[in-house]
Design a protein around this motif. Structure first.
Motif, PDB file in Angstrom:
ATOM      1  N   LEU A 458       0.861  -1.185   0.000  1.00 40.28           N
ATOM      2  CA  LEU A 458       0.000   0.000   0.000  1.00 40.28           C
ATOM      3  C   LEU A 458       0.892   1.228   0.000  1.00 40.28           C
ATOM      4  O   LEU A 458       1.791   1.361   0.830  1.00 40.28           O
ATOM      5  CB  LEU A 458      -0.908  -0.002   1.234  1.00 40.28           C
ATOM      6  N   TYR A 459       0.641   2.117  -0.949  1.00 41.61           N
ATOM      7  CA  TYR A 459       1.453   3.324  -1.109  1.00 41.61           C
ATOM      8  C   TYR A 459       0.594   4.546  -0.815  1.00 41.61           C
ATOM      9  O   TYR A 459      -0.520   4.669  -1.331  1.00 41.61           O
ATOM     10  CB  TYR A 459       1.986   3.379  -2.538  1.00 41.61           C
ATOM     11  N   THR A 460       1.101   5.439   0.031  1.00 38.49           N
ATOM     12  CA  THR A 460       0.368   6.659   0.346  1.00 38.49           C
ATOM     13  C   THR A 460       1.295   7.860   0.261  1.00 38.49           C
ATOM     14  O   THR A 460       2.510   7.745   0.443  1.00 38.49           O
ATOM     15  CB  THR A 460      -0.235   6.624   1.770  1.00 38.49           C
ATOM     16  N   ALA A 497       5.638  13.722   1.972  1.00 44.74           N
ATOM     17  CA  ALA A 497       5.987  12.481   2.662  1.00 44.74           C
ATOM     18  C   ALA A 497       5.311  11.303   1.974  1.00 44.74           C
ATOM     19  O   ALA A 497       4.232  11.443   1.393  1.00 44.74           O
ATOM     20  CB  ALA A 497       5.569  12.543   4.123  1.00 44.74           C
ATOM     21  N   ILE A 498       5.968  10.155   2.032  1.00 49.61           N
ATOM     22  CA  ILE A 498       5.405   8.934   1.452  1.00 49.61           C
ATOM     23  C   ILE A 498       5.507   7.797   2.454  1.00 49.61           C
ATOM     24  O   ILE A 498       6.343   7.820   3.363  1.00 49.61           O
ATOM     25  CB  ILE A 498       6.126   8.530   0.145  1.00 49.61           C
ATOM     26  N   ALA A 499       4.648   6.830   2.292  1.00 47.46           N
ATOM     27  CA  ALA A 499       4.711   5.604   3.091  1.00 47.46           C
ATOM     28  C   ALA A 499       4.489   4.426   2.155  1.00 47.46           C
ATOM     29  O   ALA A 499       3.657   4.497   1.237  1.00 47.46           O
ATOM     30  CB  ALA A 499       3.660   5.609   4.188  1.00 47.46           C
ATOM     31  N   LEU A 500       5.249   3.369   2.364  1.00 47.97           N
ATOM     32  CA  LEU A 500       5.094   2.141   1.587  1.00 47.97           C
ATOM     33  C   LEU A 500       4.974   0.994   2.575  1.00 47.97           C
ATOM     34  O   LEU A 500       5.916   0.712   3.330  1.00 47.97           O
ATOM     35  CB  LEU A 500       6.290   1.943   0.651  1.00 47.97           C
ATOM     36  N   ALA A 506      -4.088  -8.365   0.627  1.00 46.66           N
ATOM     37  CA  ALA A 506      -4.366  -7.201  -0.222  1.00 46.66           C
ATOM     38  C   ALA A 506      -5.256  -6.204   0.513  1.00 46.66           C
ATOM     39  O   ALA A 506      -6.177  -6.579   1.245  1.00 46.66           O
ATOM     40  CB  ALA A 506      -5.041  -7.651  -1.513  1.00 46.66           C
ATOM     41  N   ALA A 507      -4.968  -4.916   0.342  1.00 45.00           N
ATOM     42  CA  ALA A 507      -5.786  -3.862   0.938  1.00 45.00           C
ATOM     43  C   ALA A 507      -7.186  -3.904   0.327  1.00 45.00           C
ATOM     44  O   ALA A 507      -7.337  -3.900  -0.893  1.00 45.00           O
ATOM     45  CB  ALA A 507      -5.142  -2.503   0.701  1.00 45.00           C
ATOM     46  N   SER A 508      -8.206  -3.946   1.159  1.00 44.08           N
ATOM     47  CA  SER A 508      -9.576  -4.026   0.671  1.00 44.08           C
ATOM     48  C   SER A 508     -10.024  -2.673   0.130  1.00 44.08           C
ATOM     49  O   SER A 508      -9.512  -1.621   0.537  1.00 44.08           O
ATOM     50  CB  SER A 508     -10.512  -4.454   1.806  1.00 44.08           C
ATOM     51  N   LYS A 525      -2.846   4.123  -2.785  1.00 44.00           N
ATOM     52  CA  LYS A 525      -2.787   3.209  -3.930  1.00 44.00           C
ATOM     53  C   LYS A 525      -2.390   1.795  -3.496  1.00 44.00           C
ATOM     54  O   LYS A 525      -1.262   1.558  -3.060  1.00 44.00           O
ATOM     55  CB  LYS A 525      -1.770   3.725  -4.948  1.00 44.00           C
ATOM     56  N   PRO A 526      -3.312   0.811  -3.624  1.00 39.15           N
ATOM     57  CA  PRO A 526      -2.916  -0.586  -3.370  1.00 39.15           C
ATOM     58  C   PRO A 526      -2.047  -1.086  -4.525  1.00 39.15           C
ATOM     59  O   PRO A 526      -2.307  -0.764  -5.687  1.00 39.15           O
ATOM     60  CB  PRO A 526      -4.254  -1.332  -3.334  1.00 39.15           C
TER      61      PRO A 526
END
Length: 532
Positions: A458-460, A497-500, A506-508, A525-526
């Motif tokens: 999951l990418y944010t 900022a980003i997070a991975l 899997a993200a629902s 983004k999944p």
């Protein structure tokens, strides 16, 4: 000892002879593939298995395949092969992606003629002794607008043939550049609705993916021009067949021609027995020439691998020598992951792909690594793409590929950086392989990170403000998702900022919606990666 190949489906005598001429022992049993128990009983005796579509290579079959090294599918579709099980078993899966393109394209054109002039119905009526000349009033193709959904290999041939028929061709393909479309002599539209509203005929030439499933849904079909005729010689499931049947009955859609159906073999379907609906039993690749071409190609490819170690048109292994594979394996996996990340993140047409190789990786087989990157990117629009066909797919869409290699320039012994250029933006990601051989993402959009690659991620993105991590973690936790690995990065304090996140599952869609609803994140983004 000579390699031994089993042919369990019907291949031509010329293909059998190719194996023999190359010194390979061949066992031609064209009906064996229909008997899964017998196939499982004997498969352990063979180094290679050559098939068409009748043989189902399941995990159970592969468990018995103690000596099997390569499966060759004469044709493009490999739905009858468990590719994941084959990869785990160390068995290469090859196909012949280009052998039936012309045949399938010609069938689509033939179906278009058939539905335009109601040829099957008129033929049946005449055979029955009727002379209903006034009943079968057709339409000309000349001057009509053909909407082509998917302008890749087969769709591109259809575009060319349609232009020869003096049709105006409008193409919808997110990965087709305007420059390439201009060279093809077709008009590219950026929105599907534009094509739906203008086309007199619509033909589909896309694979069945999550993005293309039901692309002609009930809602989209309702947007079509009154009197449209629809042709599907690509994949079943691209069209809502029940909704189309209703529009045919109402007269909004004037006709349809289908070679593929959502369920096959199709013994019943909403389209059956409707007037001016032409149906054929998945005959797209069914010509003597196409069947011969793919049979000869698969025999040559399998022989080259079994005798020389050359890998061609492999779906689960890069094209490279056996010596290179030992060293390059982790880097090939990394290249594919980098491409996959970019492909999943990019929705607009890609104009260029720039790949930078640094340090030790710059001395490797860059052609194979390039193919891995491009295949990763293109799999979003064509799951059947492989490392051999990927550059061709990119070229057909007018994508420019550039490669740069340089000496070691940073903290890592080597790394790969991939940048894609679209009309709206550039997007980049870099990665490396550690001593344990595991690929890692080390930079996204210029922001340094250290992220293990997982199957479900999951990418944010967000502004670097307090409380974001807590919101992210608590929302994920309340949805029952478990975090295996969590990586953060930022451009500067208070900046981007980003997070991975690497998740166990899997993200629902609900989790994604809840994260978006917080108002904290600019992007959620999944992502999914093939880490088998």
């Amino acid at each position: 000892m000579a390699p031994k190949v089993l042919i369990s489906d019907k291949l031509s005598a010329a293909a059998v002879q190719i194996f023999k001429d190359r010194g390979i022992e061949v066992d031609f049993q064209p009906d064996l593939g229909k008997d899964k128990d017998k196939l499982a009983e004997v498969i352990g005796n063979y180094d290679g298995l050559a098939i068409r579509s009748a043989t189902k290579v399941t995990e159970k079959i592969l468990e018995k395949a103690t000596n099997l090294k390569v499966i060759g599918r004469a044709g493009i579709g490999v739905d009858n092969v468990d590719k994941e099980a084959a990869s785990k078993k160390g068995v290469i899966v090859m196909n012949t992606p280009f052998g039936n393109m012309i045949t399938t394209a010609e069938h689509a054109i033939a179906m278009m003629f058939a539905v335009a002039r109601q040829i099957p119905e008129a033929s049946a009526s005449t055979h029955a002794g009727k002379w209903e000349k006034s009943k079968f009033m057709g339409v000309e193709l000349t001057g009509k607008t053909l909407g082509v959904i998917g302008a890749g290999n087969i769709g591109g041939i259809v575009c060319d043939r349609a232009r020869g028929l003096k049709m105006k061709v409008v193409a919808y393909d997110p990965f087709l550049s305007h420059e390439k479309a201009e060279k093809m002599g077709v008009e590219k539209v950026d929105e599907l609705d534009d094509l739906l509203q203008r086309a007199d005929f619509i033909t589909l030439h896309v694979p069945l993916t999550e993005q293309t499933k039901n692309i002609l849904s009930k809602e989209n079909l309702a947007k079509t021009k009154k009197g449209v005729r629809i042709i599907n010689c690509a994949r079943g499931g691209l069209v809502d067949e029940a909704a189309l049947a209703e529009l045919l009955k109402s007269g909004h859609v004037a006709g349809a021609a289908f070679d593929v159906f959502s369920e096959e073999p199709a013994t019943e379907n909403p389209l059956f027995n409707l007037p001016n609906v032409v149906c054929t039993p998945h005959l797209g690749a069914a010509t003597t020439e196409a069947q011969e071409n793919v049979a000869l190609q698969v025999a040559e490819q399998m022989s080259n691998y079994l005798l020389d170690g050359a890998v061609e048109n492999a779906l689960n292994m890069p094209s490279m020598t056996a010596e290179e594979a030992k060293i390059m394996g982790p880097w090939v996996a990394l290249a594919g992951h980098l491409g996959s990340f970019i492909g999943q993140m990019t929705d607009e047409p890609i104009k260029a792909i720039n790949i930078l190789y640094d340090g030790v990786v710059a001395e490797m087989n860059l052609a194979a690594l390039n193919c891995a990157v491009i295949a990763g990117i293109m799999k979003k629009v064509n799951p059947d793409v492989n490392m051999v066909s990927a550059p061709v797919v990119a070229q057909e869409r007018g994508v420019q590929i550039s490669t740069t290699n340089q000496s070691k320039s940073g903290a890592f012994d080597g790394y790969i950086k991939v940048t894609v250029v679209t009309e709206k933006r550039e997007r980049s990601i870099a990665g490396t392989c550690f001593s344990d051989g595991k690929p890692r993402f080390i930079q996204i959009k210029g922001i340094n990170i250290d992220a293990e690659v997982g199957e479900h991620m999951l990418y944010t993105t967000n502004k670097d403000v307090p409380g974001v991590i807590g919101t992210l973690g608590s929302t994920i936790g309340t949805n029952g998702a478990n975090i295996a690995n969590f990586t953060l990065g930022r451009s500067a304090a208070g900046g981007e900022a980003i997070a991975l996140l690497y998740l166990d599952d899997a993200a629902s869609p609900e989790l994604v919606k809840q994260l978006e609803a917080t108002g904290v994140f600019e992007q959620v983004k999944p992502l999914a990666f093939d880490v088998a």
